[in-house]
Design an enzyme around this catalytic site. Structure first.
Site, PDB file in Angstrom:
ATOM      1  N   HIS A 240       0.840  -1.204   0.000  1.00  0.00           N
ATOM      2  CA  HIS A 240       0.000   0.000   0.000  1.00  0.00           C
ATOM      3  C   HIS A 240       0.879   1.259   0.000  1.00  0.00           C
ATOM      4  CE1 HIS A 240      -3.559   2.448   1.165  1.00  0.00           C
ATOM      5  NE2 HIS A 240      -2.632   3.187   1.751  1.00  0.00           N
ATOM      6  N   GLU A 241       1.838   1.306   0.928  1.00  0.00           N
ATOM      7  CA  GLU A 241       2.695   2.499   1.004  1.00  0.00           C
ATOM      8  C   GLU A 241       3.561   2.622  -0.247  1.00  0.00           C
ATOM      9  OE1 GLU A 241       1.755   4.492   3.117  1.00  0.00           O
ATOM     10  OE2 GLU A 241       0.705   3.133   4.489  1.00  0.00           O
TER      11      GLU A 241
ATOM     12  N   HIS B  31       1.767   4.588  -2.786  1.00  0.00           N
ATOM     13  CA  HIS B  31       1.928   6.033  -2.549  1.00  0.00           C
ATOM     14  C   HIS B  31       3.307   6.486  -3.031  1.00  0.00           C
ATOM     15  CE1 HIS B  31      -1.725   6.789  -0.343  1.00  0.00           C
ATOM     16  NE2 HIS B  31      -1.462   5.905   0.591  1.00  0.00           N
TER      17      HIS B  31
ATOM     18  N   GLU C  91      -4.660   7.845  -2.748  1.00  0.00           N
ATOM     19  CA  GLU C  91      -5.171   6.558  -2.256  1.00  0.00           C
ATOM     20  C   GLU C  91      -5.528   5.622  -3.400  1.00  0.00           C
ATOM     21  OE1 GLU C  91      -5.039   5.233   0.692  1.00  0.00           O
ATOM     22  OE2 GLU C  91      -4.198   7.057   1.552  1.00  0.00           O
TER      23      GLU C  91
HETATM   24 ZN    ZN Z   1      -2.809   5.261   2.056  1.00  0.00          ZN
END
Ligand code: ZN
Length: 516
Positions: A280-281, A284, A310
């Protein structure tokens, strides 16, 4: 130096100061000795002041005024467009790089100059103090000790909205800060449509006899988890020469494309949590690393908004890394690193564990199917806090009641209820909706990408993620903040942002596993 170059130099200076503050914030969560938080609050307040002074430098105002005069003079010359050539004609003057930079610089400058330095300092100091108050309150399950900090944050948020001319719609201002152009009314409509399709799907899956067994996965040595996580994130495209990953209580990603700081956390019995947290990171981080570096410090070198951010993290975490093609490639490596732990786990059981659907009270531990319900809850409570319909002291009870209604579970304490998230402790109201909007956007992008690249999942199965990254670089990252969230979605996918692609994706993936 042209006037525009002078402006950009000034903008970059303010931006650089902001990145120093961000680095201090990263250090606060990763390295700071427990009793040194007072010093950090002071350092952050001074940095916020310095950054604010740089962003409100009257020279920026003068340069902006000069450029705007030049632009309006150009705009009044009818011959300009005609001689500009096809490239310039298809991109209107309003969309030219310079105009985008100037338009956003004006918006940011006007906002910054409307906030008195005292206010900025007070807010920064309070945010740091409130973060530590929240961390302690959470550890002791003591909402009452944190409530005054939250009340002050709400008061500061209202005052900020007032100073900026949003006094009658302070919550819209909080949303606009994260996703310019979006309002609570628009989000309410989108969320209502999502809820309508989501609630029956959740019910069907809960009634399913298929169950994932996460208990199958235990004793995964942290060192080997680190190795796997690094291999995965590197193959997805994360550039470790311009970033790193460390451990923190709450995973996050900070920094700009020139230096990305991601965090995760490890638990020997929950190897998938650290893996998916890190992916997830990484999503980003890939977005930040993909923003045009020459434009760092201006709007063209910044993300479009938090929903767009996101959408990137969610797309890599969910659509990609929870898919069969991803595991086709990575499962052999996962097994090679953890032969004993996975000896009795079949491929199908592992894939089901990756896509486990189990209601939980904790947002960050939630599966994809339930996740958006956690956001619906926070969105509703934030609106009530801002409208005054809900007092801070009544928040824990309201949280529990809504939790029971939406998730069918009631938290036994505030630690797994209202105190679970860090966002409000930093005054980050209006941020939560971005997660759900990001999920919608991710699914809509995913549907578009699959149409554009029919062989995409075969590429994943070969361990090749460069086609997807290239597509995202070209269609999302390269634009920076040129378009606001809704326009970006419209341009890239050809239609308005809608919850339907998300509902379709969830039904396809989870229906396929649980509703056979
Ligand atoms: Zn996030």
């Amino acid at each position: 130096m042209t006037t525009h170059d002078q402006l950009v130099t000034k903008l970059k200076r303010a931006h650089t100061l902001g990145t120093v503050a961000e680095l201090l914030g990263w250090d606060e969560q990763v390295n700071l000795p427990p009793d040194s938080s007072d010093v950090r609050a002071e350092q952050l307040a001074v940095m916020a002041e310095a950054q604010h002074a740089a962003a409100t430098d009257p020279e920026i105002g003068r340069l902006l005024g000069e450029i705007e005069t030049q632009i309006s003079a150009l705009g009044s010359q009818p011959s300009h467009k005609a001689t500009a050539g096809t490239a310039t004609r298809s991109t209107s003057i309003a969309d030219s790089d310079q105009m985008v930079i100037v338009r956003h610089a004006r918006r940011d400058y006007d906002r910054a100059t409307k906030l008195p330095a005292d206010f900025v300092r007070e807010k920064a100091t309070h945010s740091s103090q409130a973060f530590h108050a929240w961390a302690e309150a959470k550890a002791r399950d003591d909402f009452a000790s944190y409530a005054p900090f939250l009340e002050k944050h709400l008061a500061l948020a209202r005052r900020e909205a007032e100073l900026l001319g949003w006094g009658d719609r302070p919550y819209d201002y909080a949303i606009d800060k994260h996703d310019p152009g979006l309002t609570a009314a628009q989000i309410t409509t989108l969320f209502a449509e999502l809820k309508l399709g989501l609630v029956p799907l959740v019910r069907e899956i809960r009634e399913s006899r298929v169950r994932a067994d996460l208990g199958l996965l235990h004793d995964f040595p942290v060192e080997s988890q680190r190795v796997f996580l690094r291999e995965v994130t590197e193959r997805l495209g994360f550039n470790y020469r311009r970033g790193r990953i460390d451990v923190s209580l709450h995973p996050f990603c900070s920094g700009t494309g020139a230096d990305i700081r991601m965090t995760t956390r490890f638990d020997a019995d929950r190897p998938l949590r650290s893996l998916f947290g890190a992916i997830h990171e990484t999503g980003h981080g890939l977005y930040e690393q993909g923003l045009p570096r020459v434009h760092l410090g201006t709007a063209l070198g910044q993300a479009a908004g938090m929903a767009a951010h996101e959408s990137q993290s969610r797309l890599w975490e969910n659509q990609v890394a929870r898919g069969r093609a991803f595991w086709q490639f990575f499962e052999p490596r996962f097994r090679a690193l953890f032969p004993a732990q996975l000896a009795a786990v079949s491929s199908e059981a592992l894939y089901l564990a990756v896509n486990a659907v189990q209601p939980t009270l904790i947002r960050v531990d939630s599966d994809e199917v339930h996740y958006n319900l956690h956001i619906l809850l926070r969105f509703e409570l934030e609106q009530k806090l801002f409208s005054g319909a809900l007092a801070v002291r009544d928040l824990p009870a309201a949280w529990k009641a809504l939790c029971a209604e939406l998730l069918g579970q009631t938290p036994a304490n505030d630690r797994e209820g209202v105190l679970q998230d860090v966002h409000w402790s930093g005054g980050g109201f209006g941020y939560f909706p971005s997660y759900c909007l990001g999920n919608m956007m991710a699914a809509q992008l995913w549907a578009t990408i699959r149409r554009a690249r029919p062989g995409l999942e075969e590429e994943f199965a070969r361990g090749d993620f460069s086609g997807l990254l290239g597509w995202l670089r070209e269609n999302i990252h390269a634009h920076g903040r040129r378009f606001d969230t809704l326009e970006l979605v419209r341009r890239v996918t050809g239609v308005e942002l809608s919850p339907q692609p998300l509902l379709g994706y969830l039904r396809e993936r989870y229906g396929g596993l649980y509703l056979k």
